[in-house]
Design a protein around this motif. Structure first.
Motif, short mmCIF file in Angstrom:
data_model
loop_
_atom_site.label_atom_id
_atom_site.label_comp_id
_atom_site.label_asym_id
_atom_site.label_seq_id
_atom_site.Cartn_x
_atom_site.Cartn_y
_atom_site.Cartn_z
N MET A 180 5.20 -0.66 2.25
CA MET A 180 4.09 0.01 2.92
C MET A 180 4.55 0.58 4.25
O MET A 180 5.66 0.39 4.67
CB MET A 180 2.92 -0.94 3.10
CG MET A 180 3.25 -2.18 3.95
SD MET A 180 1.79 -3.14 4.22
CE MET A 180 0.90 -2.05 5.30
N ASP B 187 10.74 -2.52 -3.13
CA ASP B 187 10.80 -2.10 -1.72
C ASP B 187 12.20 -2.25 -1.11
O ASP B 187 12.38 -2.95 -0.12
CB ASP B 187 9.76 -2.87 -0.90
CG ASP B 187 8.34 -2.59 -1.37
OD1 ASP B 187 7.80 -1.54 -1.02
OD2 ASP B 187 7.79 -3.42 -2.14
N ASP C 112 9.33 2.54 -3.48
CA ASP C 112 9.84 2.57 -2.10
C ASP C 112 11.35 2.30 -2.08
O ASP C 112 11.84 1.41 -1.40
CB ASP C 112 9.09 1.58 -1.19
CG ASP C 112 7.68 2.05 -0.85
OD1 ASP C 112 7.32 3.17 -1.26
OD2 ASP C 112 6.97 1.30 -0.16
N ASN D 177 4.73 5.00 -1.74
CA ASN D 177 4.45 5.92 -0.63
C ASN D 177 5.72 6.47 0.01
O ASN D 177 5.77 7.63 0.40
CB ASN D 177 3.57 5.23 0.42
CG ASN D 177 4.04 3.84 0.78
OD1 ASN D 177 4.39 3.05 -0.10
ND2 ASN D 177 4.02 3.51 2.06
N HIS D 178 6.77 5.64 0.10
CA HIS D 178 8.00 6.13 0.74
C HIS D 178 8.70 7.21 -0.09
O HIS D 178 9.41 8.05 0.47
CB HIS D 178 8.94 4.97 1.06
CG HIS D 178 8.51 4.19 2.27
ND1 HIS D 178 9.01 4.41 3.53
CD2 HIS D 178 7.56 3.23 2.40
CE1 HIS D 178 8.42 3.60 4.39
NE2 HIS D 178 7.54 2.88 3.74
N HIS E 186 3.32 0.47 -8.10
CA HIS E 186 3.75 0.17 -6.73
C HIS E 186 2.65 -0.58 -5.98
O HIS E 186 2.93 -1.50 -5.21
CB HIS E 186 4.12 1.46 -5.98
CG HIS E 186 4.61 1.18 -4.59
ND1 HIS E 186 5.76 0.46 -4.34
CD2 HIS E 186 4.10 1.47 -3.36
CE1 HIS E 186 5.94 0.33 -3.03
NE2 HIS E 186 4.94 0.93 -2.42
N HIS F 161 5.08 -3.12 -2.45
CA HIS F 161 4.30 -2.55 -1.36
C HIS F 161 3.97 -3.51 -0.23
O HIS F 161 3.91 -3.12 0.93
CB HIS F 161 3.02 -1.93 -1.91
CG HIS F 161 2.28 -1.01 -0.99
ND1 HIS F 161 2.90 0.05 -0.34
CD2 HIS F 161 0.98 -0.98 -0.60
CE1 HIS F 161 1.99 0.70 0.39
NE2 HIS F 161 0.83 0.08 0.27
ZN LIG Z 1 4.85 0.97 -0.31
#
Ligand SMILES: [Zn+2]
Length: 413
Positions: free
Chosen positions: A1, A96, A145, A181-182, A312, A349
């Motif tokens: 995140m 991640d 990520d 998100n990354h 994710h 995440h």
């Molecule tokens: Zn994330």
């Protein structure tokens, strides 16, 4: 995140049940179960649509038909999964990695150290482990990520991705990449679709069942690494303002959903929100994707398959920080809870990790993130699949978990 909301999750790090002995509060849980299902099915979807999956009452009372699987009586120690023939197959999980060629840093609150460079070494040691297992895993699930958003700031996104993908090249088994998100901080959705992070070519198709073919509008697919076991990779940023062309109608639609739930000028801030998951660094599932998921799970139910879902973003509050959930996690739960085939749901995440078994017997696992793992530890796991359960053997700060399959008779109510 992104670095917000990493408070300690209410995860259960102990007390995972080694067998399906009904807990003392079983009846209370059933009451909650009925309430949760009603609430989930009546919940308003983001975008104003209403959940459509059928309730599970009709299928829930069917007796188990798993006669093709030998049910084990013994309960091996989860810490020492044996190499014997009872293990059907295994698969690896890692989350991640968030690699960047940067000095160590901290998360947004400054309470978690991030080992940007060492994350690549963590990945390498995980791959070496999987490559040298006596019976190699069928595949590895990379939960998203893969490189950090900082790479975009320094304009080294492609270089860093190449470095990480070259490391994955050492892995002797297929890897399935999830998008987080990354990924969208570094690349557009269009770029990702044409990149090595698109592993949809590994999907399996079901002959004569066109309803189980995913749309090109989202990045999701299913595959069968072992007979009767179907894995489904979901796109948790199907509804998102990240990675989408800002002139597109979809961007406008997603921005509208986000702003309706988040009046903050900083859309990454969950401050004051009744539904704190409505932040920019999260996303959600479109009704189209949920309908497709419903079709695949219907097929799996009919064919007595066991299903593993990967995303994710987590979808079960008790296994996650409330800020890290998918926007419309209730809708995803409603679909999953209307089927009997789903064994577990893997997400990344949160970095902290978490676990909870929901009232329908689905095991939700949030894997500890590589990026916040000290050099002298590790963060990955191997899941050993048995006829009656899956066992996560965690490495380093990933705990072991036992995930018993549902005893469907227990759900007669
Ligand atoms: Zn994330």
């Amino acid at each position: 995140m992104l670095g917000l909301g990493t408070s300690q999750s209410p995860a259960m790090h102990s007390g995972d049940r080694a067998s399906f002995d009904p807990p003392p509060d079983f009846r209370r849980r059933f009451h909650f179960l009925r309430k949760s299902l009603r609430a989930a099915l009546s919940a308003q979807l983001v975008g104003g649509e209403v959940a459509q999956p059928v309730a599970r009452e009709s299928s829930a009372v069917e007796p188990t038909r798993e006669t093709h699987l030998k049910v084990m009586d013994d309960k091996p120690d989860p810490g020492t999964p044996s190499e014997n023939s009872e293990v059907l197959f295994s698969f690896g999980v890692i989350a991640d990695i968030q690699y960047a060629d940067l000095e160590d840093g901290y998360n947004f609150q400054g309470n978690r150290r991030r080992y940007y460079r060492h994350s690549l070494l963590h990945l390498r040691s995980a791959i070496e482990h999987w490559n040298t297992e006596g019976s190699p895993p069928r595949c590895v699930l990379q939960l998203g990520d893969i490189i950090d958003g900082y790479n975009a700031q320094y304009q080294v996104s492609e270089k860093s991705l190449e470095l990480v993908m070259n490391t994955f090249q050492m892995l002797k088994v297929p890897v399935h990449h999830t998008w987080g998100n990354h990924e969208f901080y570094n690349f557009s959705r269009n770029y990702l679709t044409n990149s090595k992070l698109n592993t949809k070519f590994l999907e399996d198709q079901i002959v004569h069942h066109p309803e189980t073919v995913p749309s090109e509008d989202y990045y999701a697919y299913h595959f069968v690494p072992f007979p009767q076991f179907r894995f489904i990779l979901l796109d948790a940023y199907d509804l998102s303002v990240l990675g989408v062309d800002q002139s597109s109608p979809k961007y406008q639609q997603c921005l509208k959903i986000l702003k309706e739930h988040n009046p903050n000028s900083e859309l990454n801030s969950p401050q004051g929100l009744s539904e704190p998951q409505f932040v920019q660094f999260n996303g959600g599932f479109s009704q189209e994707q949920l309908n497709w998921l419903n079709e695949v799970l219907t097929f799996s139910d009919t064919n007595q398959e066991k299903v593993v879902i990967v995303s994710h973003l987590p979808i079960y509050p008790e296994a996650s920080d409330s800020v890290c959930l998918a926007w419309n996690y209730r809708d995803a739960l409603a679909v999953i809870w209307s089927h009997k085939c789903v064994v577990c749901f893997f997400a990344g995440h949160t970095h902290d990790g978490g676990y909870s078994e929901d009232p329908f017997g689905v095991h939700h696992i949030n894997l500890e993130g590589v990026i916040e793992t000290a050099p002298d530890s590790q963060a990955f796991g191997t899941v050993y699949v048995y006829p009656d359960k899956m066992m996560l053997k965690g490495r380093g700060r990933v705990p072991d978990r036992i995930m018993n399959y549902k005893k469907e008779n227990a759900f007669q109510f």
